[in-house]
Design a protein around this motif. Sequence first.
Motif, PDB file in Angstrom:
ATOM      1  N   GLU A  17       3.264  11.159   1.934  1.00 18.52           N
ATOM      2  CA  GLU A  17       4.345  11.703   2.741  1.00 18.52           C
ATOM      3  C   GLU A  17       4.213  11.279   4.200  1.00 18.52           C
ATOM      4  N   GLN A  18       2.972  11.093   4.644  1.00 13.68           N
ATOM      5  CA  GLN A  18       2.738  10.742   6.042  1.00 13.68           C
ATOM      6  C   GLN A  18       1.923   9.460   6.130  1.00 13.68           C
ATOM      7  N   LEU A  19       2.001   8.823   7.279  1.00  9.34           N
ATOM      8  CA  LEU A  19       1.242   7.612   7.559  1.00  9.34           C
ATOM      9  C   LEU A  19      -0.243   7.850   7.312  1.00  9.34           C
ATOM     10  N   GLN A  20      -0.886   6.896   6.638  1.00  8.03           N
ATOM     11  CA  GLN A  20      -2.328   6.939   6.403  1.00  8.03           C
ATOM     12  C   GLN A  20      -2.923   5.706   7.086  1.00  8.03           C
ATOM     13  N   ASP A  21      -3.436   5.894   8.305  1.00  2.00           N
ATOM     14  CA  ASP A  21      -3.930   4.764   9.091  1.00  2.00           C
ATOM     15  C   ASP A  21      -4.925   3.920   8.295  1.00  2.00           C
ATOM     16  N   GLY A  22      -4.665   2.608   8.303  1.00  3.45           N
ATOM     17  CA  GLY A  22      -5.550   1.669   7.644  1.00  3.45           C
ATOM     18  C   GLY A  22      -5.445   1.653   6.124  1.00  3.45           C
ATOM     19  N   MET A  23      -4.600   2.515   5.550  1.00  4.95           N
ATOM     20  CA  MET A  23      -4.511   2.587   4.099  1.00  4.95           C
ATOM     21  C   MET A  23      -3.070   2.526   3.608  1.00  4.95           C
ATOM     22  N   ALA A  24      -2.222   3.376   4.128  1.00  6.92           N
ATOM     23  CA  ALA A  24      -0.819   3.425   3.706  1.00  6.92           C
ATOM     24  C   ALA A  24       0.055   3.444   4.941  1.00  6.92           C
ATOM     25  N   GLU A  25       0.365   2.258   5.419  1.00  6.80           N
ATOM     26  CA  GLU A  25       1.150   2.136   6.646  1.00  6.80           C
ATOM     27  C   GLU A  25       2.546   1.572   6.396  1.00  6.80           C
ATOM     28  N   GLU A  26       2.804   1.128   5.157  1.00  7.31           N
ATOM     29  CA  GLU A  26       4.106   0.559   4.820  1.00  7.31           C
ATOM     30  C   GLU A  26       5.080   1.680   4.467  1.00  7.31           C
ATOM     31  N   PHE A  27       6.206   1.692   5.141  1.00 10.29           N
ATOM     32  CA  PHE A  27       7.220   2.734   4.975  1.00 10.29           C
ATOM     33  C   PHE A  27       8.339   2.203   4.089  1.00 10.29           C
ATOM     34  N   LEU A  28       8.693   2.935   3.021  1.00 11.16           N
ATOM     35  CA  LEU A  28       9.775   2.527   2.125  1.00 11.16           C
ATOM     36  C   LEU A  28      10.815   3.633   2.027  1.00 11.16           C
ATOM     37  N   SER A  29      12.062   3.234   1.808  1.00 11.07           N
ATOM     38  CA  SER A  29      13.116   4.227   1.610  1.00 11.07           C
ATOM     39  C   SER A  29      12.955   4.853   0.226  1.00 11.07           C
ATOM     40  N   ASP A  30      13.475   6.063   0.067  1.00 10.90           N
ATOM     41  CA  ASP A  30      13.369   6.779  -1.201  1.00 10.90           C
ATOM     42  C   ASP A  30      14.022   6.033  -2.359  1.00 10.90           C
ATOM     43  N   ASP A  31      15.006   5.194  -2.076  1.00  6.46           N
ATOM     44  CA  ASP A  31      15.704   4.480  -3.147  1.00  6.46           C
ATOM     45  C   ASP A  31      15.219   3.040  -3.328  1.00  6.46           C
ATOM     46  N   ASN A  32      14.101   2.691  -2.713  1.00  6.75           N
ATOM     47  CA  ASN A  32      13.527   1.362  -2.888  1.00  6.75           C
ATOM     48  C   ASN A  32      13.214   1.148  -4.370  1.00  6.75           C
ATOM     49  N   PRO A  33      13.727   0.069  -4.994  1.00  5.21           N
ATOM     50  CA  PRO A  33      13.543  -0.133  -6.435  1.00  5.21           C
ATOM     51  C   PRO A  33      12.070  -0.160  -6.874  1.00  5.21           C
ATOM     52  N   GLU A  34      11.230  -0.770  -6.072  1.00  8.43           N
ATOM     53  CA  GLU A  34       9.806  -0.837  -6.425  1.00  8.43           C
ATOM     54  C   GLU A  34       9.169   0.552  -6.398  1.00  8.43           C
ATOM     55  N   LEU A  35       9.542   1.348  -5.400  1.00  7.06           N
ATOM     56  CA  LEU A  35       9.029   2.717  -5.298  1.00  7.06           C
ATOM     57  C   LEU A  35       9.540   3.572  -6.453  1.00  7.06           C
ATOM     58  N   VAL A  36      10.828   3.464  -6.767  1.00  2.76           N
ATOM     59  CA  VAL A  36      11.410   4.239  -7.866  1.00  2.76           C
ATOM     60  C   VAL A  36      10.709   3.884  -9.183  1.00  2.76           C
ATOM     61  N   ALA A  37      10.464   2.588  -9.415  1.00  2.00           N
ATOM     62  CA  ALA A  37       9.788   2.159 -10.642  1.00  2.00           C
ATOM     63  C   ALA A  37       8.372   2.725 -10.701  1.00  2.00           C
ATOM     64  N   HIS A  38       7.664   2.707  -9.575  1.00  2.00           N
ATOM     65  CA  HIS A  38       6.298   3.252  -9.535  1.00  2.00           C
ATOM     66  C   HIS A  38       6.298   4.749  -9.841  1.00  2.00           C
ATOM     67  N   LEU A  39       7.208   5.479  -9.230  1.00  2.00           N
ATOM     68  CA  LEU A  39       7.258   6.928  -9.415  1.00  2.00           C
ATOM     69  C   LEU A  39       7.688   7.324 -10.826  1.00  2.00           C
ATOM     70  N   ASN A  40       8.439   6.464 -11.491  1.00  2.00           N
ATOM     71  CA  ASN A  40       8.934   6.778 -12.831  1.00  2.00           C
ATOM     72  C   ASN A  40       8.141   6.108 -13.949  1.00  2.00           C
ATOM     73  N   ALA A  41       7.056   5.414 -13.597  1.00  2.00           N
ATOM     74  CA  ALA A  41       6.234   4.750 -14.613  1.00  2.00           C
ATOM     75  C   ALA A  41       5.550   5.803 -15.486  1.00  2.00           C
ATOM     76  N   PRO A  42       5.441   5.534 -16.783  1.00  2.00           N
ATOM     77  CA  PRO A  42       4.754   6.495 -17.648  1.00  2.00           C
ATOM     78  C   PRO A  42       3.282   6.583 -17.261  1.00  2.00           C
TER      79      PRO A  42
END
Length: 118
Positions: A17-42
């Motif tokens: 949900e929040q920036l993780q310095d040095g680990m998760a700094e890339e910001f994606l929109s909620d409807d980003n296809p790659e993000l949606v696929a990751h969140l919906n993966a079995p």
Amino acid sequence: MPFVSRSDDGAIDGVFEQLQDGMAEEFLSDDNPELVAHLNAPPKVSSVSARQFRLMLRRAGLLDQVKAWVAQQDGEIQDAFEYSGTFVMDSPMMKAGFAAMGFTVEQQVAFFEAAAQL
């Protein structure tokens, strides 16, 4: 809108949900296809019930071969095969058994995924 971390091959492997310095700094929109696929993966299957495991062995035509292999192992492996309620893919016994049957890692994963559907 989340921040994501990525594995060495570039696939999303974490969502924050929040920036993780040095680990998760890339910001994606909620409807980003790659993000949606990751969140919906079995979910990945790491274990199955004894019932699922044995039914899958039977359906794959491997039950007799596996029983023969188990019969040649020490008492602990024999007891584990006979009395375990759950079979864990990454356990030493499971790895040894799959190696003895000549399974690749991909085949092991496919076996457990199919067994989880039973």
